[in-house]
Write an enzyme that holds these catalytic residues in place. Sequence first.
Site, short mmCIF file in Angstrom:
data_model
loop_
_atom_site.label_atom_id
_atom_site.label_comp_id
_atom_site.label_asym_id
_atom_site.label_seq_id
_atom_site.Cartn_x
_atom_site.Cartn_y
_atom_site.Cartn_z
N CYS A 75 29.92 4.80 -29.18
CA CYS A 75 29.64 4.05 -30.41
C CYS A 75 28.66 2.92 -30.10
O CYS A 75 28.31 2.68 -28.95
CB CYS A 75 30.93 3.43 -30.93
SG CYS A 75 32.29 4.58 -31.08
N ARG B 144 23.62 6.14 -31.11
CA ARG B 144 24.82 6.16 -30.25
C ARG B 144 26.01 6.79 -30.97
O ARG B 144 27.05 7.04 -30.37
CB ARG B 144 25.18 4.75 -29.79
CG ARG B 144 24.08 4.05 -29.00
CD ARG B 144 24.48 2.65 -28.66
NE ARG B 144 25.68 2.63 -27.83
CZ ARG B 144 25.68 2.77 -26.51
NH1 ARG B 144 24.52 2.92 -25.89
NH2 ARG B 144 26.78 2.77 -25.81
N TRP C 224 31.10 7.02 -33.16
CA TRP C 224 31.17 8.44 -32.79
C TRP C 224 32.63 8.69 -32.48
O TRP C 224 33.15 8.18 -31.49
CB TRP C 224 30.29 8.73 -31.58
CG TRP C 224 30.24 10.17 -31.19
CD1 TRP C 224 29.67 11.19 -31.90
CD2 TRP C 224 30.78 10.77 -30.02
NE1 TRP C 224 29.81 12.37 -31.24
CE2 TRP C 224 30.49 12.15 -30.09
CE3 TRP C 224 31.47 10.29 -28.93
CZ2 TRP C 224 30.87 13.05 -29.09
CZ3 TRP C 224 31.85 11.17 -27.92
CH2 TRP C 224 31.56 12.53 -28.01
N ASN D 241 33.70 0.09 -28.38
CA ASN D 241 33.06 1.32 -27.89
C ASN D 241 33.79 1.74 -26.63
O ASN D 241 33.86 0.99 -25.67
CB ASN D 241 31.57 1.07 -27.57
CG ASN D 241 30.95 2.26 -26.86
OD1 ASN D 241 31.38 3.39 -27.07
ND2 ASN D 241 29.95 2.02 -26.03
N GLY D 242 34.37 2.95 -26.63
CA GLY D 242 35.06 3.45 -25.43
C GLY D 242 36.42 4.00 -25.82
O GLY D 242 36.62 4.43 -26.96
N GLU E 146 17.12 24.24 -19.95
CA GLU E 146 16.75 23.03 -20.71
C GLU E 146 16.16 23.40 -22.06
O GLU E 146 16.47 22.80 -23.08
CB GLU E 146 15.79 22.19 -19.89
CG GLU E 146 15.25 20.94 -20.58
CD GLU E 146 16.35 20.00 -21.07
OE1 GLU E 146 17.52 20.15 -20.66
OE2 GLU E 146 16.06 19.14 -21.92
N LYS F 10 17.75 22.22 -25.68
CA LYS F 10 16.97 21.53 -26.72
C LYS F 10 17.13 22.21 -28.06
O LYS F 10 17.38 21.58 -29.07
CB LYS F 10 15.48 21.48 -26.32
CG LYS F 10 15.18 20.53 -25.18
CD LYS F 10 15.19 19.07 -25.60
CE LYS F 10 16.31 18.19 -25.24
NZ LYS F 10 17.09 18.16 -24.10
N GLU G 287 20.83 21.85 -29.47
CA GLU G 287 21.36 20.53 -29.88
C GLU G 287 20.65 19.95 -31.08
O GLU G 287 21.21 19.08 -31.75
CB GLU G 287 21.36 19.55 -28.71
CG GLU G 287 20.03 19.18 -28.15
CD GLU G 287 20.18 18.14 -27.03
OE1 GLU G 287 21.13 17.35 -27.02
OE2 GLU G 287 19.31 18.13 -26.15
N HIS H 41 22.24 42.19 -15.60
CA HIS H 41 23.67 42.34 -15.22
C HIS H 41 24.58 41.94 -16.37
O HIS H 41 25.60 41.29 -16.16
CB HIS H 41 23.95 41.47 -13.98
CG HIS H 41 23.15 41.86 -12.79
ND1 HIS H 41 23.42 42.98 -12.03
CD2 HIS H 41 22.03 41.29 -12.26
CE1 HIS H 41 22.52 43.08 -11.07
NE2 HIS H 41 21.67 42.07 -11.18
N LYS I 260 23.82 9.68 -28.06
CA LYS I 260 22.79 9.56 -27.02
C LYS I 260 23.42 9.37 -25.65
O LYS I 260 22.94 9.90 -24.67
CB LYS I 260 21.87 8.36 -27.31
CG LYS I 260 20.74 8.20 -26.32
CD LYS I 260 19.80 9.40 -26.32
CE LYS I 260 18.69 9.26 -25.32
NZ LYS I 260 17.92 10.51 -25.17
C1 AGP Z 1 20.21 15.88 -23.60
O1 AGP Z 1 19.27 16.25 -24.61
C2 AGP Z 1 21.55 15.62 -24.20
N1 AGP Z 1 21.43 14.60 -25.18
C3 AGP Z 1 22.64 15.40 -23.17
O2 AGP Z 1 22.88 16.65 -22.56
C4 AGP Z 1 22.34 14.37 -22.05
O3 AGP Z 1 21.36 14.88 -21.18
C5 AGP Z 1 23.64 14.16 -21.23
O4 AGP Z 1 24.61 13.60 -22.08
C6 AGP Z 1 23.43 13.25 -20.02
O5 AGP Z 1 23.03 11.97 -20.43
P1 AGP Z 1 22.54 10.91 -19.30
O6 AGP Z 1 21.28 11.45 -18.72
O7 AGP Z 1 22.34 9.64 -20.06
O8 AGP Z 1 23.64 10.82 -18.28
#
Ligand code: AGP
Length: 592
Positions: A2, A27, A74, A100-101, A465, A469, A472, A488, A587
């Site tokens: 959050c 966040r 969040w 937050n947490g 990767e 992308k 997500e 396989h 994020k």
């Molecule tokens: C990446 O596009 C995602 N938002 C997510 O997988 C991110 O890479 C992951 O949470 C790790 O975050 P960090 O690099 O801040 O540790």
Amino acid sequence: MCGIIGYTGREQALPLILGGLERLEYRGYDSAGVAILEKDKLIVEKKAGKIRELVKDLWGKPYKGKAGIGHTRWATHGEPSEDNAHPHTDEKGEIAVVHNGIVENFVELKRRLETHGIKFKSDTDTEVIAHLIALNYKGDLLSAVLSAVKELKGAFAFAVISSKEPMRIIGVKLGSPLVVGIGKEENFLASDIPAILPYTRHIITLSDGEIADITPEGVNLYDFNGNPITKEISLVPWDIISAEKAGFKHFMLKEIYEQPKSVGDTIRGLVSSEEILPFHLKDFRRVLIIACGTSYHAGLVGKFWIEKYTSVPTEVIYASEFRYSDIPVGEKDLIIAISQSGETIDTKFAVNFARDKGAKTLAIVNVVGSSIDRESDFTLHTHAGPEIGVAATKTFTAQLAALYFLAIQNTPREDKLLQDLIGTPSLMEKVLEKAEDIENISEKYLKKRNFLYLGRYLSYPIALEGALKLKEISYIHAEGYPAGEMKHGPIALIDEAMPVVIIAPKDRVYEKTLSNLAEVKTRKGKVIGVGFSEDNHLKDLCESYLEIPAVVEDLSPFLTVIPLQLLAYYIASKLGLDVDQPRNLAKTVTVE
Ligand code: AGP
């Protein structure tokens, strides 16, 4: 994960808090709320949904108070709803908390508080904090907070305000990020720097176990035992322009285009840095790269480079798995923790776990002063600047630059290899020049519901990767797979409805990758190829072609990832989705 913010000073608090929350929205954005001190009362307003729902609700309300706290959520405990939105208050509404947490022992605390006859209004863990502070309040807010904190277990950052002590806000940090902003007759608390960057660039980054007691007149810092502490005030190099969209439709697109600059800045930062590591990778028996998500994919690329140039065995492990495995870890191991935010709790706990086992830890982070930065033995900083889009892009290629720089240290051809790296940003610019072609290509795939991404060797992590992308930000299912492994099993998925992205720069596995492409085509698969501009042979085999300039084998990941970032971006953008704040995501994930 959050976002929290607090303000106390000479201005109206509400607009500053709402502005800060909008810059923290990446966040988390399930719900939002504020608590404003209006004369001698705490006014709490909260709303499910994004910040703009709260702003609409508050439009025109005459809140003139000059102190307040705010929160964007969040959800972890308690579904996203108005009741579960922060701030949470004690029963009398005299103490409000934003958090937050996670309070890991909140069930037991809630039960105990209920035996005191306290009635809870929400399903959240946070609410116990407000009631605990109220229960311990004997005339001084700081003392009440210190008593309450002693009973909390977990990872948290929270801010608390009380109508009993107007203009005073207390911030507590343990495990989740919290910074103090120092202004002129005004002071701030925030989860992250961009929230308060328009108002101040003088920042104190709190460490775990620290408390900030702020009023308009000043800031006092303490440890959890109430002992006063002093910390350095740093001047943030970022300015607000670099944290705004600068004319792009989304932060993500801006950040994709910033990559030549952020990779260049990272290289310059590493080359000029005084932070010369007091070791060589060859001093270690093994390198363990620990990370999550996109950072994990950067680690997979780094593995190839480290083993190629140092011959040190290198493993890449998901941070969330590392701590619960029985992998033997000891002082002859080097742990490389990769995290753009430096706050991912899985990675942070993995670093703590490895250090307890005697391993040396090297962090590769983008945020100076972040938890993982401070809790590692050594750090290589990337210099990508603030990354606001939830989907990591420029921090990924900046991480690659740091990993390559690390791998080639003290190798016989280091100078030549470094020159190749320094030349990469201009090649990345050439890839970006093809963005319009990629935008047109994306039109063909908007209705697809499944993608397969294939690559070998250095292109395999890029396949992962590229798939991440797309998943997500467009919510279309995509799977990255080693091209050689496709036969396989996953080959059963291939038909004309399944777009297959195949990454095939001219490298040591090019011919083998072409064989895999042929296997896809004989099953009527539609291939989206990623390859060299002048590779007409490959181009002719593909339904769509995303081209990159020719590049030395080592450095192809810097280029092949960009068309995949753009493909995902344009598909999601054309589907009208919230590219910068995709659903369910945050994020930085500061919960396990
Ligand atoms: C990446 O596009 C995602 N938002 C997510 O997988 C991110 O890479 C992951 O949470 C790790 O975050 P960090 O690099 O801040 O540790």
